[in-house]
Design a protein around this motif. Sequence first.
Motif, PDB file in Angstrom:
ATOM      1  N   GLY A  46       0.208 -10.741   9.343  1.00  0.00           N
ATOM      2  CA  GLY A  46       0.117  -9.563  10.207  1.00  0.00           C
ATOM      3  C   GLY A  46       0.775  -8.309   9.678  1.00  0.00           C
ATOM      4  O   GLY A  46       1.049  -7.391  10.470  1.00  0.00           O
ATOM      5  N   ALA A  47       1.005  -8.237   8.373  1.00  0.00           N
ATOM      6  CA  ALA A  47       1.605  -7.017   7.815  1.00  0.00           C
ATOM      7  C   ALA A  47       0.687  -5.829   8.056  1.00  0.00           C
ATOM      8  O   ALA A  47      -0.519  -5.897   7.808  1.00  0.00           O
ATOM      9  N   GLU A  48       1.248  -4.730   8.556  1.00  0.00           N
ATOM     10  CA  GLU A  48       0.459  -3.538   8.872  1.00  0.00           C
ATOM     11  C   GLU A  48       0.430  -2.536   7.725  1.00  0.00           C
ATOM     12  O   GLU A  48      -0.425  -1.657   7.690  1.00  0.00           O
ATOM     13  N   ALA A  49       1.371  -2.649   6.806  1.00  0.00           N
ATOM     14  CA  ALA A  49       1.410  -1.772   5.635  1.00  0.00           C
ATOM     15  C   ALA A  49       2.209  -2.472   4.546  1.00  0.00           C
ATOM     16  O   ALA A  49       3.208  -3.137   4.832  1.00  0.00           O
ATOM     17  N   ILE A  50       1.748  -2.331   3.284  1.00  0.00           N
ATOM     18  CA  ILE A  50       2.402  -3.002   2.160  1.00  0.00           C
ATOM     19  C   ILE A  50       2.451  -2.038   0.976  1.00  0.00           C
ATOM     20  O   ILE A  50       1.508  -1.272   0.742  1.00  0.00           O
ATOM     21  N   SER A  51       3.538  -2.094   0.234  1.00  0.00           N
ATOM     22  CA  SER A  51       3.640  -1.333  -1.007  1.00  0.00           C
ATOM     23  C   SER A  51       4.229  -2.221  -2.096  1.00  0.00           C
ATOM     24  O   SER A  51       4.959  -3.174  -1.807  1.00  0.00           O
ATOM     25  N   VAL A  52       3.877  -1.918  -3.341  1.00  0.00           N
ATOM     26  CA  VAL A  52       4.406  -2.632  -4.500  1.00  0.00           C
ATOM     27  C   VAL A  52       5.002  -1.604  -5.451  1.00  0.00           C
ATOM     28  O   VAL A  52       4.271  -0.733  -5.950  1.00  0.00           O
ATOM     29  N   ASN A  53       6.289  -1.695  -5.685  1.00  0.00           N
ATOM     30  CA  ASN A  53       6.995  -0.740  -6.543  1.00  0.00           C
ATOM     31  C   ASN A  53       6.645   0.712  -6.183  1.00  0.00           C
ATOM     32  O   ASN A  53       6.399   1.546  -7.047  1.00  0.00           O
TER      33      ASN A  53
ATOM     34  N   THR B  38      -8.879  -0.005  -1.702  1.00  0.00           N
ATOM     35  CA  THR B  38      -9.369   0.154  -3.071  1.00  0.00           C
ATOM     36  C   THR B  38      -8.297  -0.120  -4.125  1.00  0.00           C
ATOM     37  O   THR B  38      -8.553   0.055  -5.324  1.00  0.00           O
ATOM     38  N   SER B  39      -7.121  -0.552  -3.691  1.00  0.00           N
ATOM     39  CA  SER B  39      -6.041  -0.811  -4.650  1.00  0.00           C
ATOM     40  C   SER B  39      -6.363  -2.025  -5.515  1.00  0.00           C
ATOM     41  O   SER B  39      -6.921  -3.024  -5.031  1.00  0.00           O
TER      42      SER B  39
ATOM     43  N   THR C 259       2.480  -5.608 -18.630  1.00  0.00           N
ATOM     44  CA  THR C 259       2.800  -4.997 -17.336  1.00  0.00           C
ATOM     45  C   THR C 259       1.714  -5.334 -16.321  1.00  0.00           C
ATOM     46  O   THR C 259       0.672  -5.911 -16.651  1.00  0.00           O
ATOM     47  N   LEU C 260       1.968  -4.956 -15.054  1.00  0.00           N
ATOM     48  CA  LEU C 260       0.966  -5.077 -13.998  1.00  0.00           C
ATOM     49  C   LEU C 260       0.580  -3.682 -13.534  1.00  0.00           C
ATOM     50  O   LEU C 260       1.428  -2.789 -13.424  1.00  0.00           O
ATOM     51  N   SER C 261      -0.691  -3.501 -13.245  1.00  0.00           N
ATOM     52  CA  SER C 261      -1.203  -2.205 -12.801  1.00  0.00           C
ATOM     53  C   SER C 261      -1.521  -2.260 -11.306  1.00  0.00           C
ATOM     54  O   SER C 261      -2.257  -3.155 -10.854  1.00  0.00           O
TER      55      SER C 261
ATOM     56  N   ARG D  46      -0.975   7.885  -2.660  1.00  0.00           N
ATOM     57  CA  ARG D  46      -1.061   9.156  -3.384  1.00  0.00           C
ATOM     58  C   ARG D  46      -2.229   9.191  -4.369  1.00  0.00           C
ATOM     59  O   ARG D  46      -2.348  10.128  -5.150  1.00  0.00           O
ATOM     60  N   GLY D  47      -3.058   8.184  -4.326  1.00  0.00           N
ATOM     61  CA  GLY D  47      -4.195   8.150  -5.231  1.00  0.00           C
ATOM     62  C   GLY D  47      -5.376   8.945  -4.700  1.00  0.00           C
ATOM     63  O   GLY D  47      -5.294   9.632  -3.678  1.00  0.00           O
ATOM     64  N   SER D  48      -6.494   8.847  -5.376  1.00  0.00           N
ATOM     65  CA  SER D  48      -7.701   9.573  -4.986  1.00  0.00           C
ATOM     66  C   SER D  48      -8.393   8.872  -3.821  1.00  0.00           C
ATOM     67  O   SER D  48      -8.453   7.637  -3.755  1.00  0.00           O
ATOM     68  N   VAL D  49      -8.896   9.666  -2.881  1.00  0.00           N
ATOM     69  CA  VAL D  49      -9.656   9.112  -1.751  1.00  0.00           C
ATOM     70  C   VAL D  49     -11.102   9.609  -1.786  1.00  0.00           C
ATOM     71  O   VAL D  49     -11.835   9.490  -0.823  1.00  0.00           O
ATOM     72  N   ARG D  50     -11.496  10.170  -2.904  1.00  0.00           N
ATOM     73  CA  ARG D  50     -12.847  10.718  -3.024  1.00  0.00           C
ATOM     74  C   ARG D  50     -13.856   9.592  -3.186  1.00  0.00           C
ATOM     75  O   ARG D  50     -13.636   8.643  -3.929  1.00  0.00           O
TER      76      ARG D  50
END
Length: 231
Positions: free
Chosen positions: A133-140, A147-148, A156-158, A214-218
């Motif tokens: 049920g996580a509503e938001a997640i971030s990695v580093n 689209t992530s 490394t990991l991208s 902060r990425g592109s949403v186009r």
Amino acid sequence: MKQFRQGGWMIALVCVLIGFMIAVQFRTVQDTKGSISQQRIEELSDRLLQTEHERDELGEELRKVQTAVADAQSSVDQEMLRYRAALLPLTGEGVIVRMDDSTKKVKSGENPNLYIIHDDDLLRVINELRAAGAEAISVNGQRLVGTSEIRCAGPTLSVNNVRSSAPFEIRAIGDKKSLENSLKMRGGVVETLSVWGIQLDITVSDDVYIPPYRGSVRQTYAHETEERTEE
């Protein structure tokens, strides 16, 4: 006989006077009625004008309220779109997971890649958090959206086309107990990765901060259309 005639004239004169007085009284009553009717008409006209003025003022107030409501709704809709697009920073209760490569010594004949974090290791943790049920997640510091991508890029990991290496910090907002239990359950991610010495440190917090995407949403190829049934 003479007295009778004089009496008749007197009666006639009295009748004439009475008639004249009745006529005058009737005319006075009619004039009064006319004056009252005219006065009432003027009062009704004034009230009508006042009512129309009040109606116009209320109509203007209603238009202002409708405009304010429309503006507020538009603002709410835009804010909701920004929220769904992950363009807003968020905070709330949840967990902070720190993952690092194993410190175990690689035994002779073993593959050393088993002791370092790969993209599928990150995905296991993220999928468990989402299922809980996580509503938001971030990695580093990279906010995850639809689209992530999470993939290996050499050593490394991208994530969102931004490369980083271990240690990795995964932040998730949601029911903190549910998120923690989903990772620590028997046979779960923590237990599986610990076999290879992959380190997972889970911190429960009431104030987990996740930055905006902060990425592109186009979108170049996808366009809005009417709903239809695929055959």
